[in-house]
Enzyme design. Structure first.
Site, PDB file in Angstrom:
ATOM      1  N   ASP A  85     -16.852  46.676  35.227  1.00  0.00           N
ATOM      2  CA  ASP A  85     -17.421  47.512  34.162  1.00  0.00           C
ATOM      3  C   ASP A  85     -16.379  48.119  33.236  1.00  0.00           C
ATOM      4  OD1 ASP A  85     -20.184  47.262  34.520  1.00  0.00           O
ATOM      5  OD2 ASP A  85     -20.109  48.538  36.295  1.00  0.00           O
ATOM      6  N   ASP A 134     -25.557  42.218  33.294  1.00  0.00           N
ATOM      7  CA  ASP A 134     -24.882  43.351  32.648  1.00  0.00           C
ATOM      8  C   ASP A 134     -23.446  43.010  32.234  1.00  0.00           C
ATOM      9  OD1 ASP A 134     -26.674  43.757  34.801  1.00  0.00           O
ATOM     10  OD2 ASP A 134     -26.269  45.888  34.881  1.00  0.00           O
TER      11      ASP A 134
END
Ligand code: GLY
Length: 412
Positions: A123, A182
């Site tokens: 991330d 994602d």
């Protein structure tokens, strides 16, 4: 006389289009005025949260969400959501050019410096590009470029040529090499890194990841699985297609569809490869024509959630979708005005129906997002990434109204 009339007509047209442009900006401007007050209140809430829990801003710099008991949850720099609050503050600086916002944005960005060396997460794009990336773009702060390059180096340590993908999570839950939709969002920083360094490794890894995701994450109707697990010890091919945050393995988790739309729109911008544009348009079609998408275009947390219409909404999915649609509207051959109209409707509906009360919701801008329904966490509440993508969508809306490029050029 004739010339005078023509000049008068021209003047009238210019005035009219300036008025239209002002009218188009009205929603964005009103929301930025609201955010200008609400975010000042957020600082009060942040100070109070630190006092209540005896924590420090260095250790817990990021307001992440409102908890079920109404309290403010602050998170540490390695949390995947750590860059969004700083990113919102940078957008406030972009909008107002007020140094107050620059100073606050830099403060909340600098708390995250240590994360440039974090190799435990996929991330880093979210964490570092939303914070340092916007900071570099808007204020050219010395050191931010090197931090972003180091962050990109850390991110690509999670790439394995056998799978051709960046590993999202380390093995757990029976997964060996899980990749989630994602992860498309983290590629934007890698495209930037190749421009900044001249090293094509970052670009090539981003393209490989996007190609494998395109090949393996999508179903015939262009909805996507949340998690695809790869056989990294064997042939490197998918071994399971499942969900983690959605309702079921074969359901369409709302935010996942939005990440895919945004990610492939961005990949088309960065590569010019039409297959990414085609996929983005097909994802947009899945979302915008879905029988379970409510009339206000704010989806339930999963398009296949079992108790629709009695299911929580996910404003964050709507905000990501709106921001992506604004960009897609500038790329599509036939559907640009349709995408823009849908993005306008989403931003207007968030503004009217899902905005936090002034000085309420612990200083967040939006309400009614759903973070992780299967985990029973962050249900129907305020979450910082909904605010980030909502503010970004408003910036894009405003830029389009002012005939500027929807996504501003990067700095490096
Ligand atoms: N990337 C995690 C989420 O969207 O909740």
């Amino acid at each position: 006389m004739k010339i005078k009339l023509t000049i008068a007509a021209l003047f009238a047209t210019v005035v009219a289009s300036a008025q239209i442009s002002t009218m188009k900006d009205k929603v964005a401007k009103e929301n930025f005025e609201f955010a200008n007050q609400q975010l000042r209140h957020a600082f009060v809430e942040i100070d109070a949260a630190h006092k209540a829990k005896n924590t420090t801003p260095e250790k817990f710099p990021t307001p992440r969400n409102v908890e079920p008991d109404g309290s403010l949850r602050m998170m540490y720099p390695s949390d995947w959501c750590s860059g969004f609050f700083a990113g919102v503050l940078w957008y406030m600086y972009e909008e107002t050019q007020d140094n107050f916002w620059k100073q606050e944005a830099q403060k909340y960005t600098d708390y995250l410096k240590s994360e440039q060396y974090n190799t435990n997460t996929h991330d880093l794009g979210f964490m570092m590009y939303c914070s340092f990336g916007n900071g570099l773009r808007l204020a050219e702060i010395p050191g931010y470029k090197d931090i972003l390059i180091q962050s990109s180096r850390s991110l690509i340590t999670r790439y394995n040529p056998k799978t051709g993908l960046i590993r999202s999570w380390d093995p757990f839950n029976g997964w060996k090499y899980p990749v989630i939709i994602d992860n498309m969002m983290n590629l934007e920083m890698l495209f930037w890194a190749t421009k900044a360094t001249g090293d094509s490794t970052f670009y090539n890894i981003a393209v490989s990841h996007a190609d494998k995701t395109l090949a393996n994450h999508f179903r015939d109707d262009y909805s996507s699985y949340h998690v695809v697990d790869y056989d990294v010890d064997g042939d490197g091919q998918p071994r399971m297609k499942q969900t983690h945050q959605g309702y079921a393995d074969d359901s369409a988790w709302a935010r996942g569809q939005a990440w895919g739309l945004y990610g492939f729109t961005m990949c088309y911008r960065e590569t010019g490869d039409k297959k990414y544009l085609d996929l983005a348009e097909n994802i947009a079609k899945f979302i915008l024509t879905n029988k379970n998408l409510p009339k206000d275009l704010i989806p339930y947390w999963d398009y296949d959630a079992p108790n629709i219409p009695n299911e929580p909404r996910d404003v964050s999915a709507a905000a990501v979708t709106a921001s992506a649609l604004y960009e897609l509207s500038t790329m599509s051959k036939n559907k640009g005005s349709y995408y823009k109209k849908m993005a306008d409707k989403i931003t207007e509906n968030i503004s009217k129906y899902y905005r936090a009360p002034l000085k309420g919701a612990r200083g967040f801008i939006t309400t009614c997002s759903t973070g992780h329904w299967p985990n029973k966490s962050e249900i129907n509440t305020s979450i910082n990434y909904a605010d980030y993508y909502y503010i970004e969508a408003l910036v894009r809306r405003e830029r389009l109204a002012e005939h500027k490029p929807v996504v501003p050029p990067v700095k490096f």
